[in-house]
Scaffold this motif. Structure first.
Motif, short mmCIF file in Angstrom:
data_model
loop_
_atom_site.label_atom_id
_atom_site.label_comp_id
_atom_site.label_asym_id
_atom_site.label_seq_id
_atom_site.Cartn_x
_atom_site.Cartn_y
_atom_site.Cartn_z
N VAL A 59 -2.14 4.87 4.25
CA VAL A 59 -2.12 5.69 3.95
C VAL A 59 -3.46 6.96 3.21
O VAL A 59 -4.20 6.32 3.22
CB VAL A 59 -1.49 5.41 2.53
N CYS A 61 1.66 6.68 -6.79
CA CYS A 61 0.54 5.96 -7.86
C CYS A 61 0.30 8.04 -7.37
O CYS A 61 0.27 8.29 -6.48
CB CYS A 61 -0.32 6.26 -7.29
N SER A 90 -7.02 3.20 4.35
CA SER A 90 -7.58 5.11 4.49
C SER A 90 -7.02 5.38 6.50
O SER A 90 -6.13 5.89 6.25
CB SER A 90 -8.49 5.91 3.88
N ILE A 143 -6.05 8.72 1.08
CA ILE A 143 -5.77 8.14 -0.53
C ILE A 143 -7.49 8.90 -0.71
O ILE A 143 -7.83 11.08 -0.23
CB ILE A 143 -7.61 6.77 0.47
N ASP A 144 -7.23 9.24 -2.21
CA ASP A 144 -7.90 10.74 -3.35
C ASP A 144 -9.47 10.46 -3.22
O ASP A 144 -9.91 11.00 -2.79
CB ASP A 144 -7.40 10.67 -4.65
N LEU A 179 -4.83 7.64 -5.82
CA LEU A 179 -5.18 6.55 -5.15
C LEU A 179 -6.38 6.42 -4.88
O LEU A 179 -6.96 6.94 -4.19
CB LEU A 179 -4.35 6.53 -4.32
N ARG A 239 0.94 4.17 -2.64
CA ARG A 239 0.78 4.93 -2.43
C ARG A 239 2.51 6.39 -3.28
O ARG A 239 2.11 7.80 -3.78
CB ARG A 239 0.98 5.97 -0.57
N LEU A 287 1.00 -1.18 -0.17
CA LEU A 287 -0.01 0.16 -0.30
C LEU A 287 0.96 1.18 -0.16
O LEU A 287 0.44 2.58 -1.05
CB LEU A 287 -1.32 0.20 1.17
N ARG A 288 1.62 1.70 0.82
CA ARG A 288 2.54 2.43 0.59
C ARG A 288 3.69 2.51 -0.58
O ARG A 288 3.62 3.51 -0.41
CB ARG A 288 3.43 2.09 1.61
#
Lengths: 246, 181
Positions: free
Chosen positions: B142, B79, B139, B144-145, B82, B76, B72-73
């Motif tokens: 990291v 990208c 979330s 999240i968008d 995310l 992040r 996940l990191r």
């Protein structure tokens, strides 16, 4: 300066509606088919004002519409982006406080908390999850009580007292310790006087109190809030005469 | 003149069931048109193992072990945008139902005391990622968008969030498409 209001009228988002003496803002709004979002209110039961979703603004004051009497001349703001943003935040807080794993819940599609999330455009829970451990009670032959999903609306408490006249439920504890308790010698639902046909067994807006053996009679995708918004269903609701006469 | 560069997308499934990925594939023939604008980087669809610089990352599943945190990191870091896809990524989902129990109790039930267990032992191979105490939403690990709820989100909903992003616009999922199941 605002024009002098007509007697026994209030305005909600600029729409003037009549009320009768003793009605709350919520009562008057529902009678006029105006939707004020709510979870803990059910027409026909005494309002308790605990979910706070029906908070509206009158001048500079915020107040819960379900427990505030309608008073001539009130100019009420309800369906505004600001209030709906606050309502979404409240809904997110309700989600993270309990354990609302929708894909694994029998109530999915028929759940008012979920439907409120849909209505308010909630895409995520925003706040860190509590993942609380709460006691489940499967002792009753026909009714399951899963406190994980309870939002402490106390509709079951009021339905049991006011309509079923049994007093099966109460809320005990305060703050994050608040939880639903059962009035029986063991504290178990199976030893209480609740029946499957009681209003208290059927009024739960979430999946905390479920009638057993019927969870998947209606397939996911064809359930109430798969087909309707909570706004549409809320304007139809009332405790039926049948329940009161039982 | 060089052809317009494609939008790079990476996808992964953490503590999920790959159902969201299967739903992505439900785009069927629309995938052809999508792939004219999009190039897949790290993804179970490509079997590329390392994430390169990408425009969009799609994360399915919650975070249940140390490897999930690492992946996940990494997403992040690589990208620009995310997206948390599906119930498990958004709130932990079904895997998070283990959060009602102590991890040690779960391991003992599954590997030592459970019905039908033979040769009882808790796996401890060094290759296996260590489990976290709980399953977490992405979330909480990291930023999240965007969030695409659903179990799974439908192919249409994938397109509704991707298509505006491909042209540099902010996606907005219509309320009628929001569902958590």
């Amino acid at each position: 300066m605002a024009m002098q209001a007509k007697p026994n009228t209030i305005s909600i988002d600029g729409q003037e509606i009549a009320f009768t003496a003793g009605q709350t803002i919520m009562d008057a709004a529902l009678a006029a088919k105006i939707y004020i979002p709510h979870l803990c209110h059910y027409p026909g039961l005494r309002p308790s004002g605990n979910c706070r979703l029906c908070v509206v603004e009158i001048s500079n004051r915020s107040t819960a519409a379900c427990i505030t009497p309608a008073v001539t001349g009130q100019e009420i703001r309800n369906n505004t982006p600001e209030l709906n943003a606050i309502r979404k935040t409240i809904t997110q807080m309700l989600f993270v406080e309990g354990n609302h794993i929708c894909p694994s819940c029998e109530k999915t599609g028929n759940c008012k908390l979920q439907a409120m999330g849909y209505y308010l455009g909630m895409l995520d829970d925003h706040f860190p999850q509590f993942y609380q451990r709460r006691e489940m009670d499967a002792s009753h032959a026909g009714i399951l009580l899963d406190r994980s999903r309870c939002i402490l609306c106390d509709l079951c408490v009021r339905a049991s007292r006011e309509v079923d006249e049994k007093n099966v439920f109460a809320i005990a504890g305060r703050g994050t310790d608040a939880h639903l308790i059962v009035n029986s010698s063991t504290g178990k639902l199976g030893d209480s006087t609740i029946a499957v046909t009681d209003l208290a067994a059927n009024i739960c807006p979430v999946g905390a109190i479920l009638i057993k053996e019927q969870g998947y009679q209606v397939p996911i995708g064809q359930r109430i809030y798969d087909l309707h918004t909570i706004r549409e269903t809320a304007l139809q609701e009332n405790v039926t005469k049948e329940h009161h006469e039982k | 003149m060089t052809a317009k560069s494609k939008i790079r997308i990476a996808t992964t499934s953490l503590a999920g069931c790959f159902g969201c990925h299967m739903s992505f594939l439900d785009m069927d023939e629309r995938l052809v048109a999508l792939l004219e604008q999009v190039e897949l980087n790290r993804s179970p669809f490509t079997d590329i193992k390392q994430c390169g610089p990408c425009d969009i990352g799609l994360i399915e599943g919650g975070v249940c072990n140390a490897e999930n945190v690492h992946v996940l990191r990494d997403f992040r870091a690589h990208c620009t945008i995310l997206i948390a896809v599906g119930a498990c990524a958004i709130n932990g989902g079904v895997p998070a139902m283990r959060n009602y129990f102590d991890l040690q109790d779960c391991l003992q039930e599954v590997y030592l005391n459970g019905t039908g267990v033979t040769n009882p032992q808790i796996p401890s191979d060094i290759e296996l990622p260590l489990l976290l105490d709980k399953v977490y939403p992405v979330s909480e690990v990291v930023p999240i968008d965007y969030f695409l709820p659903g179990c799974p989100p439908s192919a249409d909903e994938f397109l509704q969030i991707l298509e505006p992003l491909l042209t540099g616009h902010k996606p907005e999922l219509p309320k009628s498409h929001v569902h958590y199941d």
